[in-house]
Structures are given as structure tokens and as C-alpha cells.
Scaffold this active site. Structure first.
Site, PDB file in Angstrom:
ATOM      1  N   SER A   1       1.798   0.866 -11.009  1.00 45.18           N
ATOM      2  CA  SER A   1       0.444   0.431 -11.365  1.00 45.18           C
ATOM      3  C   SER A   1       0.426  -1.072 -11.668  1.00 45.18           C
ATOM      4  O   SER A   1      -0.380  -1.829 -11.122  1.00 45.18           O
ATOM      5  CB  SER A   1      -0.016   1.239 -12.588  1.00 45.18           C
ATOM      6  OG  SER A   1      -1.128   0.659 -13.197  1.00 45.18           O
TER       7      SER A   1
ATOM      8  N   LYS B   1      -0.697  -4.468  -8.740  1.00 45.01           N
ATOM      9  CA  LYS B   1      -1.732  -5.474  -9.046  1.00 45.01           C
ATOM     10  C   LYS B   1      -1.132  -6.878  -9.057  1.00 45.01           C
ATOM     11  O   LYS B   1      -1.739  -7.831  -8.564  1.00 45.01           O
ATOM     12  CB  LYS B   1      -2.384  -5.161 -10.398  1.00 45.01           C
ATOM     13  CG  LYS B   1      -3.322  -3.959 -10.306  1.00 45.01           C
ATOM     14  CD  LYS B   1      -3.876  -3.545 -11.651  1.00 45.01           C
ATOM     15  CE  LYS B   1      -2.842  -2.875 -12.496  1.00 45.01           C
ATOM     16  NZ  LYS B   1      -3.306  -2.133 -13.649  1.00 45.01           N
TER      17      LYS B   1
ATOM     18  N   ASP C   1      -5.031   1.992  -7.509  1.00 43.55           N
ATOM     19  CA  ASP C   1      -4.673   1.976  -8.929  1.00 43.55           C
ATOM     20  C   ASP C   1      -5.879   2.251  -9.804  1.00 43.55           C
ATOM     21  O   ASP C   1      -5.791   2.953 -10.807  1.00 43.55           O
ATOM     22  CB  ASP C   1      -4.037   0.638  -9.327  1.00 43.55           C
ATOM     23  CG  ASP C   1      -3.654   0.662 -10.798  1.00 43.55           C
ATOM     24  OD1 ASP C   1      -2.837   1.514 -11.170  1.00 43.55           O
ATOM     25  OD2 ASP C   1      -4.213  -0.112 -11.587  1.00 43.55           O
TER      26      ASP C   1
ATOM     27  N   ARG D   1      -5.043   9.302 -14.542  1.00 44.52           N
ATOM     28  CA  ARG D   1      -3.913   9.423 -15.487  1.00 44.52           C
ATOM     29  C   ARG D   1      -4.414   9.379 -16.917  1.00 44.52           C
ATOM     30  O   ARG D   1      -3.921  10.089 -17.784  1.00 44.52           O
ATOM     31  CB  ARG D   1      -2.920   8.273 -15.256  1.00 44.52           C
ATOM     32  CG  ARG D   1      -2.101   8.425 -13.988  1.00 44.52           C
ATOM     33  CD  ARG D   1      -1.409   7.114 -13.650  1.00 44.52           C
ATOM     34  NE  ARG D   1      -0.529   6.658 -14.716  1.00 44.52           N
ATOM     35  CZ  ARG D   1      -0.213   5.395 -14.942  1.00 44.52           C
ATOM     36  NH1 ARG D   1      -0.678   4.441 -14.153  1.00 44.52           N
ATOM     37  NH2 ARG D   1       0.601   5.067 -15.906  1.00 44.52           N
TER      38      ARG D   1
ATOM     39  N   HIS E   1       3.426 -10.722 -17.038  1.00 48.40           N
ATOM     40  CA  HIS E   1       2.736  -9.514 -17.498  1.00 48.40           C
ATOM     41  C   HIS E   1       3.337  -9.111 -18.832  1.00 48.40           C
ATOM     42  O   HIS E   1       4.556  -9.095 -18.979  1.00 48.40           O
ATOM     43  CB  HIS E   1       2.896  -8.361 -16.500  1.00 48.40           C
ATOM     44  CG  HIS E   1       2.264  -7.098 -17.009  1.00 48.40           C
ATOM     45  ND1 HIS E   1       0.924  -6.842 -16.853  1.00 48.40           N
ATOM     46  CD2 HIS E   1       2.769  -6.064 -17.714  1.00 48.40           C
ATOM     47  CE1 HIS E   1       0.629  -5.693 -17.443  1.00 48.40           C
ATOM     48  NE2 HIS E   1       1.731  -5.198 -17.964  1.00 48.40           N
TER      49      HIS E   1
END
Ligand code: URA
Length: 433
Positions: free
Chosen positions: A183, A187, A161, A168, A82
Site C-alpha cells: 500500500s 503510492k 490502493d 481493509r 515516508h
């Protein structure tokens, strides 16, 4: 349980239990707990933070709010990465096939571009025919057949999420370390992976500009992911200059293809080898990071990563001929150049402006759901720190007539010419065991 009591507990500095997080998120996803309770709780978490155990319970409850992917027919270790994103960050595209060519599987769920950052899905979809909206069954089939699946989040995956992130976004509650960590990781954990590498960017184009905040996010995510059984490490890397020479969608695919052919910009190759090497070491496929880096580099140089990507493109409906025949990729009709206004050394000042220039050209989204023009983008003509002369081209703007004036103005404000400038290091530090 009741929502008010949970809010009061958080307000007064208490930590939510597993049961409280589960109850709250289940009710919220089912529509039984209204948005005003959820936004109040998010604001309290934003201000109060979360203790490590509390954050683990909260993340687990988010993960459990939807379906989890499982690939019983894939025996290989499963890995993913990520990145907090930025300008020209295309690492995932060459990295996924390089990893699969080295014997690990990559079930990668990515996002779309919004605001100043691009998204892997948009870049991939600039390959003619390439589909990223895969059902769970299609995703599994791609992974089983090629070792890679490149898809987007489905409505069934971590619905908590999906709802919380939208809330948010409109309430100014994005920049909270526990909320970001839960978050992102909920995932990633839903992919059923064994190991994860995080690329946390610093610099003016980063999601978190300040180095210390980025480091705190990296440490929090590693602790959280490891507590949930996923081997994880992180690198903090530079986003005070674009990664590579190209930023946009199809132009980043071109540069990814160069990397897969053993070429392309040195910094792109370095991050692909670093993150890939780390994942090979974390899964025990290679004894250590250095051996892992060499293994990934070999897959880029011997054509195996490229050959694997041709299979992934075909499996996801795309035209693999564009690996050799670049004219099959979308190409903007026109080019304009931003030239150096004086002699000096190039220093990037505001990378966010480059992302917004791409958005102005139509290559990014101002709001979710905007259509994008895959062909437009920026091609940087010189490296940061290079000495340039007045009138020398610095950035080629590939455009289709839309938004050019705004793009040029933004690019002109994104850099300065200095007497001396030493660019930031590409890799600042590593976090992990
Ligand atoms: N990306 C995410 O998926 N979630 C965040 O909270 C921030 C960035």
C-alpha cells in the site's frame, strides 16, 4: 482466470503470479470483481503472507492500476520519505524544503490525519491559503518551479490502493506487513522517485508498537522498493514520546518554522538532518550520511531552506508572510493546563491518548471526511525524563471550547510520574545497504 481459483491457490499456500495479481486487481478496480472476493483474498494474504517475488508482482500490479507521475522537465534526483506517523511528527514539513535547498527535488504525496495520528496535508492547510489538492499539472509546475510539491493522493493515483485500503479498514485487515508495504510503496513508487527514506516508528504512539514488527516492516519495504529500482533505507525511531514540543496542526507549523530558522526542538532537527542526510547520500549528492547531515544542517542555519519554503508556500497559494508573522496562523482562543499531580519524573505511558485528546478538541478526525479545527493542539511544557514538582504545568491545551473535558481526561491518563525513568533512544537502528 477466475477469482475463485486464485482464492483457492492462496488458501492452499500457493504464491500468486504476476498475471494473477494483474488480472485480479484490474478486475477489482474496474468493478468486475466484487468486494467479497477482494476481502477474502486480503484475509488470506493477512494469514498466509506473501513471498518476496509475489509481493513485488502484487505491488507492481497496484502501481499499474492508475496514473504514474513523471516530471521530464526536472533533471534533479527525485526523493521522498515516508513515516509511519505518530504524535508531533512534522519532519516532512521542514525536510522537504531543506532537501530542495540542497539540490534534490521532492515530489511528496502525503495523507490526512485519521484516528490518533495527524496528517501532513492537514498541517500544511493550516497555513492560510495553502492548497494541497493539486491537479497533476499543478503538482508538476510546483516541482519544476520550486523543487518541492506537496500534494494529496488524486483519484487517478493507485486506485487499487484506494479501494483495498477502505476494504481493509472496515474488515480489520490493516496490520499485515505485505499489505502495508504494498500500500505504502505503490503510492511512493507512483511519484517516480529515485530514492526513499522510511521512518518506522516504535513505541506507544506508533502504528506498529512492537519493535520487532516495525523492524520486519522496514526490511520488507526496503527489499521491495530496491527490487523495483528505488534506492531505499529506513530508520526505526522513537514514538514513545511526542516528537518536539507541539502536536496539532497550526502549532506544528509553528515548530516547523522554528526548525527552518535553525532552531526548534533538538530531536526534530536531528531527524530532519538524519533523513535528509540519508537521502543526499543515497542520491550521491553527498559522499556519506555524515556529510549529508552537515549539508542539511547548513541549509537550516543559513536561511536557504526557509527561503525555499517561502517560495513553496506562495506557489501553492499560501501566505508566506506567516513565516515571520506568526499571528497570521490560526490560534486557539483559550488555554488550559494539565499539571503534575505529584513530584516525580515524567514518563509517557500511552501516546495514543494524546492523539485522541487532539481529536477530541477537533484537531483530528474520528471518521474520514470530518472537518478539523487547525488552531487547537497541545504544547508540552517539559521533556520526558525531567523531574517535576506537584502543580507544575506539564501540557498546555490550546482549545476553542470543544471537547476539553475529554481531552484533559485523556492527557491525564497518558503519563505517569516515576521515581526514575530513562527515556528510549530517539534513533534505534538503521536498515539498508
Ligand atoms: N499507510 C498506508 O498508506 N497504507 C497502509 O496500509 C498503512 C499505512
Amino acid at each position: 482466470m477466475d477469482a475463485r481459483a486464485i482464492l483457492q491457490k492462496k488458501r492452499d499456500g500457493g504464491a500468486l503470479t504476476r498475471e494473477e495479481s494483474e488480472w485480479f486487481l484490474r478486475g477489482y478496480v474496474a468493478g468486475e470483481i466484487p468486494d467479497y472476493f477482494a476481502s477474502a483474498l486480503l484475509a488470506l494474504v493477512f494469514v498466509r503472507g506473501m513471498e518476496p517475488q509475489e509481493l513485488a508482482h502484487w505491488t507492481r500490479a497496484m502501481l499499474d492500476s492508475g496514473e504514474k507521475l513523471a516530471f521530464p522537465r526536472v533533471a534533479l534526483p527525485k526523493v521522498d520519505k515516508h513515516s509511519t506517523g505518530g504524535i508531533g511528527d512534522k519532519v516532512s514539513i521542514p525536510l522537504a524544503p531543506a532537501l530542495a535547498a540542497c539540490g534534490v527535488a521532492v515530489p511528496m504525496i502525503s495523507g490526512r490525519g485519521l484516528g490518533h495520528t495527524g496528517g501532513t496535508l492537514d498541517k500544511l492547510e493550516s497555513i492560510p491559503g495553502f492548497r494541497t489538492q493539486l491537479s497533476s499539472a499543478e503538482f508538476a509546475r510546483c516541482l519544476e518551479n520550486t523543487g518541492v510539491a506537496l500534494g494529496g493522493q488524486t483519484p487517478e493515483l493507485v486506485p487499487a490502493d484506494r479501494k483495498l485500503y477502505a476494504l481493509r479498514d472496515v474488515t480489520g485487515l490493516i496490520e499485515s506487513i505485505p499489505l502495508i508495504a504494498s500500500s505504502i510503496l505503490s503510492k511512493k513508487l507512483a511519484e517516480g522517485i529515485d530514492a526513499l527514506v522510511l521512518d518506522v516508528k516504535f513505541g506507544s504512539g506508533a502504528f506498529m508498537v512492537e519493535r520487532e514488527r516495525g523492524a520486519e516492516l522496514a526490511r520488507t519495504m526496503i527489499r521491495l522498493a530496491e527490487s523495483m529500482g528505488v534506492r531505499t533505507s529506513a530508520f526505526q525511531t522513537c514514538m514513545s514520546r511526542p516528537l518536539g514540543r507541539k502536536a496539532g496542526n497550526a502549532v506544528e507549523i509553528e515548530e516547523s518554522f522554528d526548525c527552518l530558522a535553525g532552531g526548534g526542538p533538538a530531536e526534530l532537527r536531528e531527524l530532519v538532518c538524519l533523513q535528509g542526510g540519508e537521502l543526499l547520500a543515497l542520491t550521491g549528492r553527498e559522499p556519506d550520511l555524515e556529510a549529508g547531515k552537515r549539508r542539511i544542517a547548513r541549509s537550516l542555519d543559513d536561511g536557504s531552506a526557509r527561503e525555499l519554503f517561502a517560495r513553496v508556500i506562495a506557489a501553492q497559494g499560501g501566505d508566506p508572510r506567516c513565516l515571520d508573522e506568526r499571528e497570521r496562523l490560526p490560534r486557539a482562543r483559550e488555554s488550559a493546563f494539565v499539571r503534575s499531580p505529584a513530584d516525580g519524573v515524567l514518563a509517557w505511558r500511552d501516546l495514543r491518548a494524546l492523539g485522541l485528546a487532539i481529536t477530541a478538541l477537533g484537531g483530528g478526525r474520528r471518521v474520514l471526511g470530518d472537518a478539523i479545527d487547525p488552531a487547537v493542539g497541545l504544547v508540552f511544557q517539559v521533556d520526558e525524563g525531567a523531574r517535576v514538582t506537584r502543580g507544575e504545568p506539564l501540557v498546555e491545551v490550546r482549545h476553542n471550547g470543544r471537547g476539553l473535558d475529554e481531552a484533559l481526561r485523556r492527557i491525564e491518563g497518558s503519563f505517569e510520574l516515576r521515581a526514575e525513568h530513562r527515556p528510549d533512544p530517539l534513533i534505534l537502528q538503521r536498515f539498508g545497504a
